[in-house]
Design an enzyme around this catalytic site. Sequence first.
Site, PDB file in Angstrom:
ATOM      1  N   ARG A 209       0.852  -1.208   0.000  1.00 42.22           N
ATOM      2  CA  ARG A 209       0.000   0.000   0.000  1.00 42.22           C
ATOM      3  C   ARG A 209       0.880   1.249   0.000  1.00 42.22           C
ATOM      4  NH1 ARG A 209      -2.727  -2.979   4.631  1.00 42.22           N
ATOM      5  NH2 ARG A 209      -4.301  -4.256   3.597  1.00 42.22           N
ATOM      6  N   PHE A 225     -11.778  -4.794  -5.118  1.00 48.29           N
ATOM      7  CA  PHE A 225     -11.634  -5.716  -3.985  1.00 48.29           C
ATOM      8  C   PHE A 225     -11.042  -4.926  -2.816  1.00 48.29           C
ATOM      9  CE2 PHE A 225     -10.903  -8.119  -7.933  1.00 48.29           C
ATOM     10  CZ  PHE A 225     -11.859  -9.114  -7.855  1.00 48.29           C
ATOM     11  N   ASP A 247     -16.306  -3.329  -3.684  1.00 46.83           N
ATOM     12  CA  ASP A 247     -16.261  -4.634  -3.021  1.00 46.83           C
ATOM     13  C   ASP A 247     -17.664  -5.230  -3.061  1.00 46.83           C
ATOM     14  OD1 ASP A 247     -13.967  -5.902  -0.955  1.00 46.83           O
ATOM     15  OD2 ASP A 247     -15.992  -6.689  -0.658  1.00 46.83           O
ATOM     16  N   SER A 248     -17.733  -6.566  -3.037  1.00 45.83           N
ATOM     17  CA  SER A 248     -19.060  -7.199  -3.045  1.00 45.83           C
ATOM     18  C   SER A 248     -19.641  -7.278  -1.638  1.00 45.83           C
ATOM     19  CB  SER A 248     -18.967  -8.597  -3.664  1.00 45.83           C
ATOM     20  OG  SER A 248     -18.030  -9.367  -2.942  1.00 45.83           O
ATOM     21  N   ASN A 275     -20.213  -6.921  -7.799  1.00 43.75           N
ATOM     22  CA  ASN A 275     -19.273  -7.942  -8.231  1.00 43.75           C
ATOM     23  C   ASN A 275     -18.223  -7.281  -9.140  1.00 43.75           C
ATOM     24  OD1 ASN A 275     -18.055  -9.917 -10.015  1.00 43.75           O
ATOM     25  ND2 ASN A 275     -19.557 -11.361  -9.203  1.00 43.75           N
ATOM     26  N   ASP A 296      -6.924  -6.446  -5.886  1.00 45.06           N
ATOM     27  CA  ASP A 296      -6.443  -7.273  -4.769  1.00 45.06           C
ATOM     28  C   ASP A 296      -7.508  -8.313  -4.411  1.00 45.06           C
ATOM     29  OD1 ASP A 296      -5.072  -8.275  -2.595  1.00 45.06           O
ATOM     30  OD2 ASP A 296      -5.611  -6.633  -1.244  1.00 45.06           O
ATOM     31  N   CYS A 336      -3.040 -13.517  -3.877  1.00 48.54           N
ATOM     32  CA  CYS A 336      -2.621 -14.102  -2.598  1.00 48.54           C
ATOM     33  C   CYS A 336      -2.793 -15.613  -2.600  1.00 48.54           C
ATOM     34  CB  CYS A 336      -3.378 -13.456  -1.441  1.00 48.54           C
ATOM     35  SG  CYS A 336      -5.159 -13.630  -1.556  1.00 48.54           S
TER      36      CYS A 336
HETATM   37  N1  SAH Z   1      -7.533  -4.847  -0.702  1.00 47.81           N
HETATM   38  C1  SAH Z   1      -7.956  -5.252   0.627  1.00 47.81           C
HETATM   39  C2  SAH Z   1      -8.079  -6.729   0.817  1.00 47.81           C
HETATM   40  C3  SAH Z   1      -8.949  -7.442  -0.168  1.00 47.81           C
HETATM   41  S1  SAH Z   1      -9.531  -8.986   0.380  1.00 47.81           S
HETATM   42  C4  SAH Z   1      -7.032  -4.626   1.655  1.00 47.81           C
HETATM   43  O1  SAH Z   1      -6.028  -4.019   1.292  1.00 47.81           O
HETATM   44  O2  SAH Z   1      -7.301  -4.768   2.847  1.00 47.81           O
HETATM   45  C5  SAH Z   1     -10.591  -9.423  -0.903  1.00 47.81           C
HETATM   46  C6  SAH Z   1     -11.914  -8.691  -0.941  1.00 47.81           C
HETATM   47  O3  SAH Z   1     -12.587  -9.059  -2.135  1.00 47.81           O
HETATM   48  C7  SAH Z   1     -12.883  -8.985   0.195  1.00 47.81           C
HETATM   49  O4  SAH Z   1     -13.230  -7.798   0.843  1.00 47.81           O
HETATM   50  C8  SAH Z   1     -14.127  -9.594  -0.503  1.00 47.81           C
HETATM   51  O5  SAH Z   1     -15.341  -9.147   0.076  1.00 47.81           O
HETATM   52  C9  SAH Z   1     -13.990  -9.076  -1.903  1.00 47.81           C
HETATM   53  N2  SAH Z   1     -14.568  -9.889  -2.971  1.00 47.81           N
HETATM   54  C10 SAH Z   1     -14.543 -11.219  -3.132  1.00 47.81           C
HETATM   55  N3  SAH Z   1     -15.093 -11.581  -4.305  1.00 47.81           N
HETATM   56  C11 SAH Z   1     -15.501 -10.440  -4.912  1.00 47.81           C
HETATM   57  C12 SAH Z   1     -16.126 -10.117  -6.156  1.00 47.81           C
HETATM   58  N4  SAH Z   1     -16.440 -11.088  -7.026  1.00 47.81           N
HETATM   59  N5  SAH Z   1     -16.363  -8.835  -6.453  1.00 47.81           N
HETATM   60  C13 SAH Z   1     -16.035  -7.839  -5.591  1.00 47.81           C
HETATM   61  N6  SAH Z   1     -15.436  -8.072  -4.410  1.00 47.81           N
HETATM   62  C14 SAH Z   1     -15.177  -9.350  -4.071  1.00 47.81           C
END
Ligand code: SAH
Length: 395
Positions: A209, A225, A247-248, A275, A296, A336
């Site tokens: 970050r 995400f 985020d979803s 999504n 991410d 990850c």
């Molecule tokens: N970038 C964040 C961590 C991401 S973790 C940080 O720095 O803290 C992954 C995230 O993706 C989660 O919050 C989850 O809710 C979201 N997620 C999972 N599948 C998804 C999708 N299809 N569309 C949007 N978000 C999604």
Amino acid sequence: MEEKTKVFIKKDVLKKILLGNPWIYHNEILKIEGEVSPGDIVNIYDSSKSFVGRGYINPNSKITVRILTRREEEIDKEFFRERILKAWEYRKRLVDIQSCRIVFGEADFLPGLIVDKFEDILVMQTLALGIDRFKKIIVEVLDEIFQPRGIYERNDVPVREIEGLPQIKGFLKGNFDPIIEIEENGLKILVDVENGQKTGYFLDQRENRAALKGLVNGAEVLDVFSYTGSFALHALKYGAEKVIAVDSSGYALELARKNAILNGFSERIKFIEENAFDLLRKFHKEGRNFDVVILDPPAFAKSQKNLENALRGYKEINLRAMKIIRDGGFLITCSCSQHVSPEIFQRVIESASYDANRILRLVEFRYQAKDHPILYAHPESLYLKCGIYQVLRKQ
Ligand code: SAH
């Protein structure tokens, strides 16, 4: 003292163990002498009957033995104190210890144990039967060393079921508001240790970050995400003009919104609960463009078996992201999944750039933060990849 069960390993397995790899798979075992009871401590010997180490066994797991020590020492409270103090020394030297990962399982020679520190609260996970048996004394040791205000257990993880353990969570010490305010790179961030994902917060991305600095000044940024908004908040701190966080999970975005307010950024940020795959496609169709896109996603490849599908997923989001990045803008793209090596990940990015008709320049390729050390002989401990690319149209 009762005799420990003896596990003899095949000849070619010795090298990786001496180099620090703690895992012995069932097909790497030559023979076992004595009773095998899941979770027990066993002694490990090489094929010429020399002592190799001591660890815990679980015949129900593909990873049958996990080594705790390569010395002939007792696995008792003193052992855990020494191991945890060593892990703590390492963090004190290398990272901001206000909030950090204190124990990263196998890479801290404590297989199956995770401990995160969020200010004066500790969150722990015991992910295998053999380590779960020591939970009580580990909690005692953590309490003595750190004297935290509270300790929370996040053992609500499916892998525990394979080990024959129940999924549970709750207070191990104290009874406190599970929403903790931490500081990361000068930003205030709320962490929900009770209902957040994993231990509540992704400490492993802290350095990635911070790598946004210099890339986002005056930029329009899309944080996909975003979870509780940490990349988005960093972009705003480093001068982004506008950020959209996607985020979803409505719950994650609720915390993200609170985080934005806490840092005085509400004017420059918008949140979209959707999504990511659909939204990226829609933005492309609508001709929406951004200077910087951050991806991410959660681990798409949960096992070797669904690797192909996972790679298709990574390719799809990266291709879509590249399409909506303005000429000369930047893509910060993460994975990850432990099952996706840096090489495979880079190949997927390359193939996405070909299909998106874009030229990429690698700015830097990064991994997990330093409080998640990578054990050289244990490739599984390297799981987080973060590529920063400049995305160019025809030159
Ligand atoms: N970038 C964040 C961590 C991401 S973790 C940080 O720095 O803290 C992954 C995230 O993706 C989660 O919050 C989850 O809710 C979201 N997620 C999972 N599948 C998804 C999708 N299809 N569309 C949007 N978000 C999604």
